[in-house]
Scaffold this active site. Structure first.
Site, PDB file in Angstrom:
ATOM      1  N   VAL A 126       0.868  -1.188   0.000  1.00 48.18           N
ATOM      2  CA  VAL A 126       0.000   0.000   0.000  1.00 48.18           C
ATOM      3  C   VAL A 126       0.895   1.225   0.000  1.00 48.18           C
ATOM      4  O   VAL A 126       1.644   1.455   0.945  1.00 48.18           O
ATOM      5  CB  VAL A 126      -0.924   0.023   1.235  1.00 48.18           C
ATOM      6  CG1 VAL A 126      -1.750   1.309   1.248  1.00 48.18           C
ATOM      7  CG2 VAL A 126      -1.834  -1.196   1.255  1.00 48.18           C
ATOM      8  N   LEU A 127       0.843   1.973  -1.078  1.00 49.75           N
ATOM      9  CA  LEU A 127       1.600   3.219  -1.181  1.00 49.75           C
ATOM     10  C   LEU A 127       0.633   4.380  -1.013  1.00 49.75           C
ATOM     11  O   LEU A 127      -0.354   4.484  -1.750  1.00 49.75           O
ATOM     12  CB  LEU A 127       2.271   3.307  -2.550  1.00 49.75           C
ATOM     13  CG  LEU A 127       3.477   2.387  -2.781  1.00 49.75           C
ATOM     14  CD1 LEU A 127       3.864   2.395  -4.255  1.00 49.75           C
ATOM     15  CD2 LEU A 127       4.655   2.808  -1.913  1.00 49.75           C
ATOM     16  N   ILE A 128       0.914   5.229  -0.037  1.00 46.13           N
ATOM     17  CA  ILE A 128       0.063   6.398   0.183  1.00 46.13           C
ATOM     18  C   ILE A 128       0.856   7.647  -0.189  1.00 46.13           C
ATOM     19  O   ILE A 128       1.983   7.844   0.297  1.00 46.13           O
ATOM     20  CB  ILE A 128      -0.412   6.471   1.647  1.00 46.13           C
ATOM     21  CG1 ILE A 128      -1.205   5.200   2.004  1.00 46.13           C
ATOM     22  CG2 ILE A 128      -1.287   7.717   1.864  1.00 46.13           C
ATOM     23  CD1 ILE A 128      -1.687   5.134   3.433  1.00 46.13           C
ATOM     24  N   THR A 132       6.112  14.521  -1.147  1.00 45.69           N
ATOM     25  CA  THR A 132       7.239  14.531  -2.089  1.00 45.69           C
ATOM     26  C   THR A 132       6.961  13.605  -3.270  1.00 45.69           C
ATOM     27  O   THR A 132       5.894  13.017  -3.380  1.00 45.69           O
ATOM     28  CB  THR A 132       8.526  14.057  -1.382  1.00 45.69           C
ATOM     29  OG1 THR A 132       8.367  12.665  -1.076  1.00 45.69           O
ATOM     30  CG2 THR A 132       8.785  14.835  -0.107  1.00 45.69           C
ATOM     31  N   HIS A 134       8.340  10.760  -3.733  1.00 49.86           N
ATOM     32  CA  HIS A 134       8.653   9.396  -3.332  1.00 49.86           C
ATOM     33  C   HIS A 134       7.638   8.389  -3.871  1.00 49.86           C
ATOM     34  O   HIS A 134       7.976   7.342  -4.423  1.00 49.86           O
ATOM     35  CB  HIS A 134       8.654   9.367  -1.798  1.00 49.86           C
ATOM     36  CG  HIS A 134       9.613   8.382  -1.229  1.00 49.86           C
ATOM     37  ND1 HIS A 134       9.193   7.217  -0.673  1.00 49.86           N
ATOM     38  CD2 HIS A 134      10.964   8.382  -1.132  1.00 49.86           C
ATOM     39  CE1 HIS A 134      10.252   6.529  -0.243  1.00 49.86           C
ATOM     40  NE2 HIS A 134      11.332   7.224  -0.513  1.00 49.86           N
ATOM     41  N   PHE A 159      -0.978  -8.300  -9.167  1.00 48.70           N
ATOM     42  CA  PHE A 159      -0.606  -6.928  -8.788  1.00 48.70           C
ATOM     43  C   PHE A 159      -1.506  -6.440  -7.650  1.00 48.70           C
ATOM     44  O   PHE A 159      -2.607  -5.937  -7.881  1.00 48.70           O
ATOM     45  CB  PHE A 159      -0.747  -6.025 -10.020  1.00 48.70           C
ATOM     46  CG  PHE A 159      -0.253  -4.626  -9.824  1.00 48.70           C
ATOM     47  CD1 PHE A 159       1.098  -4.356  -9.728  1.00 48.70           C
ATOM     48  CD2 PHE A 159      -1.139  -3.569  -9.740  1.00 48.70           C
ATOM     49  CE1 PHE A 159       1.564  -3.062  -9.557  1.00 48.70           C
ATOM     50  CE2 PHE A 159      -0.691  -2.259  -9.567  1.00 48.70           C
ATOM     51  CZ  PHE A 159       0.669  -2.012  -9.479  1.00 48.70           C
ATOM     52  N   ARG A 173     -10.546   0.419  -0.032  1.00 54.39           N
ATOM     53  CA  ARG A 173     -10.236  -0.686  -0.941  1.00 54.39           C
ATOM     54  C   ARG A 173      -9.893  -1.980  -0.217  1.00 54.39           C
ATOM     55  O   ARG A 173      -9.786  -3.037  -0.836  1.00 54.39           O
ATOM     56  CB  ARG A 173      -9.120  -0.253  -1.901  1.00 54.39           C
ATOM     57  CG  ARG A 173      -9.672   0.650  -2.978  1.00 54.39           C
ATOM     58  CD  ARG A 173      -8.695   1.635  -3.555  1.00 54.39           C
ATOM     59  NE  ARG A 173      -9.369   2.532  -4.508  1.00 54.39           N
ATOM     60  CZ  ARG A 173     -10.139   3.577  -4.132  1.00 54.39           C
ATOM     61  NH1 ARG A 173     -10.303   3.880  -2.846  1.00 54.39           N
ATOM     62  NH2 ARG A 173     -10.740   4.324  -5.038  1.00 54.39           N
TER      63      ARG A 173
HETATM   64  C1  DLZ Z   1       9.909   5.002   2.406  1.00 53.39           C
HETATM   65  C2  DLZ Z   1       8.494   4.597   2.177  1.00 53.39           C
HETATM   66  C3  DLZ Z   1       7.471   5.562   2.173  1.00 53.39           C
HETATM   67  C4  DLZ Z   1       7.730   7.007   2.383  1.00 53.39           C
HETATM   68  N1  DLZ Z   1       6.195   5.205   2.005  1.00 53.39           N
HETATM   69  C5  DLZ Z   1       5.890   3.903   1.816  1.00 53.39           C
HETATM   70  C6  DLZ Z   1       4.539   3.507   1.630  1.00 53.39           C
HETATM   71  O1  DLZ Z   1       3.580   4.292   1.676  1.00 53.39           O
HETATM   72  N2  DLZ Z   1       4.308   2.191   1.406  1.00 53.39           N
HETATM   73  C7  DLZ Z   1       5.303   1.249   1.350  1.00 53.39           C
HETATM   74  O2  DLZ Z   1       5.020   0.070   1.122  1.00 53.39           O
HETATM   75  N3  DLZ Z   1       6.594   1.619   1.550  1.00 53.39           N
HETATM   76  C8  DLZ Z   1       6.902   2.892   1.790  1.00 53.39           C
HETATM   77  N4  DLZ Z   1       8.201   3.271   1.988  1.00 53.39           N
HETATM   78  C9  DLZ Z   1       9.248   2.229   2.092  1.00 53.39           C
HETATM   79  C10 DLZ Z   1       9.846   1.789   0.732  1.00 53.39           C
HETATM   80  O3  DLZ Z   1       8.922   0.993   0.010  1.00 53.39           O
HETATM   81  C11 DLZ Z   1      11.118   0.950   0.964  1.00 53.39           C
HETATM   82  O4  DLZ Z   1      10.843  -0.080   1.867  1.00 53.39           O
HETATM   83  C12 DLZ Z   1      12.265   1.778   1.516  1.00 53.39           C
HETATM   84  O5  DLZ Z   1      12.513   2.891   0.709  1.00 53.39           O
HETATM   85  C13 DLZ Z   1      13.555   0.922   1.611  1.00 53.39           C
HETATM   86  O6  DLZ Z   1      13.946   0.451   0.334  1.00 53.39           O
END
Ligand code: DLZ
Length: 203
Positions: A126-128, A132, A134, A159, A173
């Protein structure tokens, strides 16, 4: 509230029978960021795997720190399962092989009997979005990485990466929000069964 399931997987033919997936071996690899959402997604995926007849003992769950680590973990886990299947050495677990892929392992406390390679691997993260760039870089890298592993290895990689703008969108979700959205992890479990079976037909 009844959860609406508008997923295209909901009527997938492969999952209509509770024994359909009984011969399949499936791995779930998930990140450890945003665990409330992740745990629910993983539970949903497992629920549909089991409902389709995949045996508990044939479901492997591994974790990685974050989503960025998912492609490598999927690649190595699949390679380890292939090595395990081809190995004449008895009593090697995938974990042993991951930590020592070329070594002659002579068995360990968590050793499992040799098994066939995974039929499908579900990658969940889960990427939030933050303030930035990132989010964009990780989402792009992970998406391309997972597709590359899938095509290079010829194994279905489901996926399960949510790329959401807010935590609330992620909760929705995972079936935890107020909108009545269903748990997308269930779709991924069903997709793994369907693709695992179809891949055999395509072999
Ligand atoms: C660093 C980071 C950030 C800011 N946000 C997330 C996120 O929302 N979800 C996720 O799964 N991982 C995040 N990470 C960690 C990166 O995926 C990764 O584990 C680090 O940058 C080390 O490689």
């Amino acid at each position: 509230m009844v959860k609406a399931n508008n997923s295209p997987w909901r009527d997938a033919p492969a999952n209509t029978d509770s024994t359909t997936g009984s011969g399949l071996r499936v791995a779930i690899v998930h990140a450890r960021w945003n665990t409330v959402i992740i745990d629910q997604l993983v539970a949903g995926a497992k629920k549909n795997l089991l409902a389709a007849g995949v045996l508990e003992e044939n479901i492997t769950v591994q974790t990685v720190p974050g989503s960025y680590e998912l492609p490598l973990a999927v690649q190595r886990l699949y390679a380890a399962s292939q090595l395990q299947a081809n190995s004449s050495v008895q009593g090697i677990s995938a974990t042993d092989l991951l930590s020592s892929p070329t070594a002659e392992v002579t068995g360990s406390a968590n050793a499992a009997s040799p098994k066939k390679p995974f039929d499908a691997i579900i990658a969940i993260g889960v990427l939030i979005k933050g303030a930035t760039m990132h989010f964009e870089y990780i989402a792009d890298a992970v998406s391309h990485g997972l597709m590359r592993v899938q095509l290079d290895a010829g194994v279905p990689v489901i996926f399960g990466l949510l790329t959401v703008l807010t935590e609330e969108q992620g909760l929705e979700r995972a079936g935890l929000g107020n909108s009545g959205m269903h748990n997308h992890g269930e779709d991924w479990g069903s997709a793994a069964v369907e693709l695992g079976l179809k891949r055999r037909d395509w072999a």
